[in-house]
Design an enzyme around this catalytic site. Structure first.
Site, PDB file in Angstrom:
ATOM      1  N   ASP A 289       3.575 -73.861  33.451  1.00  0.00           N
ATOM      2  CA  ASP A 289       4.152 -75.099  34.000  1.00  0.00           C
ATOM      3  C   ASP A 289       5.526 -74.898  34.620  1.00  0.00           C
ATOM      4  O   ASP A 289       6.164 -75.865  35.059  1.00  0.00           O
ATOM      5  CB  ASP A 289       4.228 -76.179  32.903  1.00  0.00           C
ATOM      6  CG  ASP A 289       2.857 -76.689  32.525  1.00  0.00           C
ATOM      7  OD1 ASP A 289       2.010 -76.836  33.421  1.00  0.00           O
ATOM      8  OD2 ASP A 289       2.625 -76.928  31.323  1.00  0.00           O
TER       9      ASP A 289
ATOM     10  N   ASP B 120      -4.775 -76.885  37.077  1.00  0.00           N
ATOM     11  CA  ASP B 120      -3.399 -77.366  37.277  1.00  0.00           C
ATOM     12  C   ASP B 120      -2.485 -76.267  37.823  1.00  0.00           C
ATOM     13  O   ASP B 120      -1.501 -76.530  38.508  1.00  0.00           O
ATOM     14  CB  ASP B 120      -2.793 -77.891  35.958  1.00  0.00           C
ATOM     15  CG  ASP B 120      -3.765 -78.658  35.084  1.00  0.00           C
ATOM     16  OD1 ASP B 120      -4.971 -78.326  35.121  1.00  0.00           O
ATOM     17  OD2 ASP B 120      -3.348 -79.565  34.371  1.00  0.00           O
TER      18      ASP B 120
HETATM   19  N1  GLY Z   1      -0.962 -80.553  33.784  1.00  0.00           N
HETATM   20  C1  GLY Z   1      -1.399 -81.421  32.771  1.00  0.00           C
HETATM   21  C2  GLY Z   1      -1.741 -82.753  33.259  1.00  0.00           C
HETATM   22  O1  GLY Z   1      -1.987 -82.952  34.426  1.00  0.00           O
HETATM   23  O2  GLY Z   1      -1.794 -83.656  32.442  1.00  0.00           O
END
Ligand code: GLY
Length: 396
Positions: free
Chosen positions: A108, A179
């Site tokens: 992330d 993601d």
């Molecule tokens: N990346 C995690 C979400 O979109 O909740």
């Protein structure tokens, strides 16, 4: 993208974009003062929470994956209005994130440093922000495993996550998620500013893997894939934050659509654009008549579970696709506008006395937190509106 987008809008839609951004400014001029020393992730009863206060024994709440979006929204509004107070408050977040970088065991990093360090550098040219973004890119690049060609999603400590409670348990060293396509722009940007192709090469190997393993024949997108981290052999896929295995988590469709569009913009590799269009080919016929987006395009009709985050992400990607694919610009732009209007009409709170803008985001179909505000829903909503105005900050 550019002013070309604005030229594609009707006079009525141009006026609506201007008016909506003005409403955002009126509201955010008040919200920014209330939340100036916070790292908000969601709002409860109209008030932003604060991940800074919520830190646990490891302090990782300070590094919570959405902590860059509040600053990102403030930078977007600074770029929109040139009101210096947005800039002053936006600068609060980055030093906190920088202090956490070496503890970050997650992909992330892109979600965190793109709307903070990279956006600050793009808007102001600040050299400290540049170095911060480059350090984050180096740390992200270190998550690449060149055998399955994946950027590892989660880290040590995430084994306890509800999502990994499958039987047999996932080996997190081999797990990657759709993601992550949204973290690749940090690597593309690092290659662009340094002239060093290593970052881009890693991003493209991950994107090539994702084309092969995440995008199904019908254009829908898988949330989680697991590989053997030693041999690279494919193990299995999982429904993750969606309704279940084989479903189509709407936010994941957005991450894929936006991520492949970005990979095309950064590299010019046509296969990425084709993949983005393939995902759009699945998503568009599944957009509900009223333009409000479900948490999963294959969720049961009842109960209605809405995700405004997905709407903003899909819209920001479709606006770019409209410019990249001129023969489909009316289609892509029309759907983006429909989703953005639907939120303004039925799911937005423009009252300056409350903190959230969008009201119906959902963390995941089976997770706690349905139909509530998430900070990144507001971020992507504002970003999409600014793209419609021709003011693209070229983050995603
Ligand atoms: N990346 C995690 C979400 O979109 O909740």
């Amino acid at each position: 993208m550019s002013e070309k987008i604005t030229a594609m809008l009707s006079a009525e839609d141009r006026a609506w974009v201007d008016e909506t951004l003005k409403k955002a400014h009126i509201k955010l001029s008040k919200v920014r003062e209330r939340s100036r020393a916070k790292l908000p992730s969601e709002a409860q009863n109209g008030v932003h929470d604060n991940k800074l206060e919520a830190q646990g024994p490891t302090g990782m709440a300070k590094g919570f994956w959405t902590n860059g979006f509040w600053a990102g929204m403030l930078w977007q509004m600074y770029d929109e209005t040139h009101d210096a107070r947005y800039q002053e408050i936006a600068k609060f977040t980055l030093p906190i994130l920088d202090g956490m970088l070496l503890e970050m065991d997650t992909h992330d990093i892109g979600f965190l440093w793109l709307p903070t360090a990279v956006l600050e550098y793009k808007i102001t040219g600040d050299k400290t922000a540049l170095q911060s973004g480059l350090s984050a890119a180096k740390w992200l690049a270190g998550r690449f495993n060149p055998v399955p060609n994946i950027i590892r999603a989660w880290g040590v400590g995430d084994e306890k996550m509800a999502l990994s409670k499958v039987d047999p348990p996932m080996r997190l060293a081999g797990v990657t998620i759709i993601d992550c396509m949204m973290n690749l722009p940090l690597l593309y940007w690092a290659s662009e500013v340094t002239g060093d192709p290593r970052y881009r090469n890693i991003a493209m190997r991950h994107a090539d893997m994702a084309m092969q393993y995440f995008v199904r024949e019908d254009g829908s997108v898988i949330h989680i894939n697991e590989f053997d981290p030693d041999t690279g052999a494919y193990v299995d896929n999982f429904g993750g934050q969606g309704y279940g295995k084989g479903s189509a988590w709407s936010r994941g469709q957005g991450w894929g659509l936006c991520g492949f569009t970005d990979s095309y913009k950064a590299t010019g590799k046509k296969a990425y654009l084709d993949t983005a269009e393939k995902i759009a080919g699945y998503v568009l016929p599944n957009i509900p008549e009223d333009g409000l987006i479900p948490s999963d395009f294959r969720q049961p009709p009842e109960p209605w579970v809405q995700d405004d985050i997905a709407a903003g992400v899909l819209a920001t990607a479709l606006i770019d696709l409209a410019e990249l694919v001129p023969e489909k610009q009316d289609l892509y732009l029309g759907v983006a506008l429909k989703m953005l209007h639907a939120i303004d009409d039925k799911s937005a709170d423009w009252d300056p006395k409350t903190d959230p803008i969008t009201l119906h985001g959902t963390a995941g179909y089976h997770l706690p937190g349905r139909n509530i505000n998430f900070i990144y829903a507001d971020y992507y909503y504002i970003e999409a509106l600014r793209k419609l105005k021709g003011c693209d900050t070229h983050l995603w």
